[in-house]
Design a protein around this motif. Structure first.
Motif, PDB file in Angstrom:
ATOM      1  N   GLU A  19       0.816  -1.217   0.000  1.00 47.65           N
ATOM      2  CA  GLU A  19       0.000   0.000   0.000  1.00 47.65           C
ATOM      3  C   GLU A  19       0.848   1.264   0.000  1.00 47.65           C
ATOM      4  N   ILE A  20       1.893   1.300   0.828  1.00 45.02           N
ATOM      5  CA  ILE A  20       2.660   2.542   0.933  1.00 45.02           C
ATOM      6  C   ILE A  20       3.653   2.718  -0.218  1.00 45.02           C
ATOM      7  N   ARG A  21       3.929   1.661  -0.969  1.00 52.09           N
ATOM      8  CA  ARG A  21       4.881   1.806  -2.079  1.00 52.09           C
ATOM      9  C   ARG A  21       4.217   2.359  -3.341  1.00 52.09           C
ATOM     10  N   LYS A  22       2.876   2.361  -3.402  1.00 54.59           N
ATOM     11  CA  LYS A  22       2.169   2.748  -4.625  1.00 54.59           C
ATOM     12  C   LYS A  22       2.615   4.096  -5.194  1.00 54.59           C
ATOM     13  N   PRO A  23       2.656   5.168  -4.383  1.00 54.14           N
ATOM     14  CA  PRO A  23       3.035   6.464  -4.967  1.00 54.14           C
ATOM     15  C   PRO A  23       4.534   6.698  -5.059  1.00 54.14           C
ATOM     16  N   TYR A  26       9.291   4.563  -7.550  1.00 59.41           N
ATOM     17  CA  TYR A  26      10.519   4.964  -8.230  1.00 59.41           C
ATOM     18  C   TYR A  26      11.711   5.096  -7.276  1.00 59.41           C
ATOM     19  N   LYS A  27      11.468   5.151  -5.971  1.00 58.07           N
ATOM     20  CA  LYS A  27      12.552   5.395  -5.026  1.00 58.07           C
ATOM     21  C   LYS A  27      13.420   4.150  -4.844  1.00 58.07           C
ATOM     22  N   LYS A  28      14.717   4.402  -4.691  1.00 55.62           N
ATOM     23  CA  LYS A  28      15.677   3.302  -4.561  1.00 55.62           C
ATOM     24  C   LYS A  28      15.398   2.469  -3.313  1.00 55.62           C
ATOM     25  N   SER A  29      15.131   3.121  -2.186  1.00 58.34           N
ATOM     26  CA  SER A  29      14.900   2.395  -0.935  1.00 58.34           C
ATOM     27  C   SER A  29      13.680   1.482  -1.037  1.00 58.34           C
ATOM     28  N   VAL A  30      12.664   1.924  -1.774  1.00 56.32           N
ATOM     29  CA  VAL A  30      11.451   1.123  -1.952  1.00 56.32           C
ATOM     30  C   VAL A  30      11.741  -0.099  -2.815  1.00 56.32           C
ATOM     31  N   GLN A  31      12.487   0.101  -3.875  1.00 55.61           N
ATOM     32  CA  GLN A  31      12.813  -1.003  -4.781  1.00 55.61           C
ATOM     33  C   GLN A  31      13.709  -2.031  -4.099  1.00 55.61           C
ATOM     34  N   GLY A  34      11.623  -4.070  -1.858  1.00 53.30           N
ATOM     35  CA  GLY A  34      10.779  -4.978  -2.624  1.00 53.30           C
ATOM     36  C   GLY A  34      11.515  -6.210  -3.122  1.00 53.30           C
ATOM     37  N   PHE A  35      12.825  -6.074  -3.424  1.00 51.38           N
ATOM     38  CA  PHE A  35      13.604  -7.211  -3.907  1.00 51.38           C
ATOM     39  C   PHE A  35      13.686  -8.331  -2.860  1.00 51.38           C
ATOM     40  N   ASP A  36      13.663  -7.943  -1.587  1.00 54.54           N
ATOM     41  CA  ASP A  36      13.826  -8.927  -0.513  1.00 54.54           C
ATOM     42  C   ASP A  36      12.821  -8.659   0.601  1.00 54.54           C
ATOM     43  N   ALA A  37      11.572  -8.381   0.206  1.00 54.34           N
ATOM     44  CA  ALA A  37      10.542  -7.956   1.160  1.00 54.34           C
ATOM     45  C   ALA A  37      10.293  -8.982   2.255  1.00 54.34           C
ATOM     46  N   PRO A  76      12.780   5.874   7.978  1.00 57.30           N
ATOM     47  CA  PRO A  76      13.379   4.940   7.012  1.00 57.30           C
ATOM     48  C   PRO A  76      12.324   3.971   6.495  1.00 57.30           C
ATOM     49  N   PHE A  77      12.395   3.603   5.211  1.00 63.39           N
ATOM     50  CA  PHE A  77      11.288   2.870   4.596  1.00 63.39           C
ATOM     51  C   PHE A  77      10.986   1.545   5.302  1.00 63.39           C
ATOM     52  N   LYS A  78      12.013   0.822   5.711  1.00 64.78           N
ATOM     53  CA  LYS A  78      11.744  -0.486   6.332  1.00 64.78           C
ATOM     54  C   LYS A  78      11.005  -0.327   7.667  1.00 64.78           C
TER      55      LYS A  78
END
Length: 395
Positions: A19-23, A26-31, A34-37, A76-78
């Motif tokens: 839900e919070i990654r939707k907008p 494009y951010k590096k921290s989000v990607q 996501g690679f190792d969620a 921080p995103f995590k």
């Protein structure tokens, strides 16, 4: 009510991440998350089970929003993932039940447009009740509101609704990340900020100059917890004005609030009660922005000018600064387009969004619906500038 075991659940945390990654995909921290969620989520759950959960400030920075400098302290995103889950599943559903209807900030289904609409409703209700546009409007807000929310009192106020101690401990952990670092303040500044108004824009870049010490206040702008905390914290004031004093024509948007009433002395007496409660909550009334105006004269609230006429009609229009700012922005966009720093698609999307907002209609389903705001000439002038700069006008 849900518990912390429901929050620190793999399904809940993964849904929170999606839900919070939707907008901000494009951010590096989000990607990277996501690679190792699943691994990150597993670590989050393990930290909760071990009792080692900790929260931190992200990279601090300032932004200039309409000329006003704001200090941003993101999470921080995590760590945003469990914070979002906590707010969505427990804090917002439980605290929202205690909010007055005319408190519209940062809540799904409400927002700034609804708050502006409520001003119109209150003006019309006032005229229907008293049969006149004579009377007074009181406006005020709090100085450096988010910088000065007291942690202990905030937990106490939340504890009136949320009885789960584990939830309150989690909230305290998040708040601890935002407490003011007193080592960046001189002894005089420390006492001043502890007992008076703390301004994060002024002090956060200071080098360490004293012993390790902290002031347990400030929630910072950037955390989702800050939003619901800011909306809920002055609820005692809302209830005092609405219920105790019977001022039905009252509304609050974060730290900005207004009251309409025919009796000037009564309004001033209500304001004294507000100041007494604010003092108990360690909030600071902004005397410079506090004003008492006649209700039959145009006034501005949330960047919109309102006027209650003798016949009971309410007119509203955006202030001139709204259009001046947009025209300046279009001229800067033109320079960036020529320098190939922006695409025409981006510029057109921004202008469509802005124009749709200022030309908001009374009935979206009707093709001939009249706009709510009487700014047609100013919109036409801005349309003309867009066409001069870019050669056409978006449909």
């Amino acid at each position: 009510m849900k518990t912390m075991d429901d929050i620190y659940n793999a399904d809940t945390l993964y849904d929170s991440f999606l839900e919070i990654r939707k907008p901000i995909k494009y951010k590096k921290s989000v990607q990277l998350y996501g690679f190792d969620a699943l691994s990150y989520i597993s670590d989050t759950i393990k930290a909760h089970e071990d009792g080692t959960t900790a929260y931190h400030k992200g990279v601090e920075f300032t932004i200039s929003e309409r000329g006003k400098v704001r200090h941003i302290t993101p999470v921080p995103f995590k760590e945003r993932v469990p914070v979002h889950a906590l707010c969505k599943e427990i804090l917002i559903p439980e605290l929202r039940k205690k909010l007055i209807y005319d408190n519209c900030a940062s809540l799904k289904g409400r927002g700034i447009d609804m708050q502006r609409d409520r001003v119109v409703v209150h003006l019309k209700r006032y005229y229907a009740r008293y049969g006149t546009n004579e009377g007074y409007a009181l406006f005020s807000d709090f100085s450096k509101y988010f910088d000065n929310l007291d942690h202990e009192l905030l937990i106490k106020e939340m504890g009136k609704v949320i009885k789960d101690e584990e939830v309150l401990k989690e909230v305290q952990l998040i708040l601890d990340a935002y407490k003011i670092d007193g080592s960046k303040l001189s002894d005089e500044e420390f006492e001043l900020c502890k007992n008076g108004v703390y301004d994060s824009n002024k002090y956060y870049r200071n080098p360490k100059q004293g012993p390790e010490r902290y002031i347990n206040k400030s929630v910072g702008i950037g955390s989702e917890l800050s939003q619901i905390a800011g909306v809920y914290y002055p609820t005692r004031i809302d209830n005092y004005v609405k219920i105790v004093r019977g001022c039905t024509e009252y509304g609050r948007y974060n730290d900005d609030f207004y009251i309409f009433h025919p009796d000037k002395e009564f309004l001033l007496d209500v304001f004294e009660g507000i100041k007494a409660i604010a003092k108990e909550l360690k909030l600071h009334i902004n005397e410079r922005k506090t004003r008492l105006v006649k209700l039959n004269q145009p006034f501005v609230f949330l960047k919109v000018r309102y006027h209650l006429t003798e016949t009971g009609k309410v007119t509203r229009s955006y202030t001139a600064k709204t259009f001046i700012r947009e025209r300046r922005k279009l001229k800067k966009f033109k320079k960036k387009l020529d320098a190939q720093e922006l695409t025409m698609e981006t510029i057109e999307a921004q202008y469509r969004s802005w124009r749709g907002h200022v030309m908001r209609c009374r009935n979206k389903q009707s093709k001939n619906a009249k706009p709510m705001y009487s700014n047609w000439k100013a919109v036409q002038t801005t349309d003309k500038l867009f066409k001069e700069l870019f050669g056409y006008l978006p449909k």
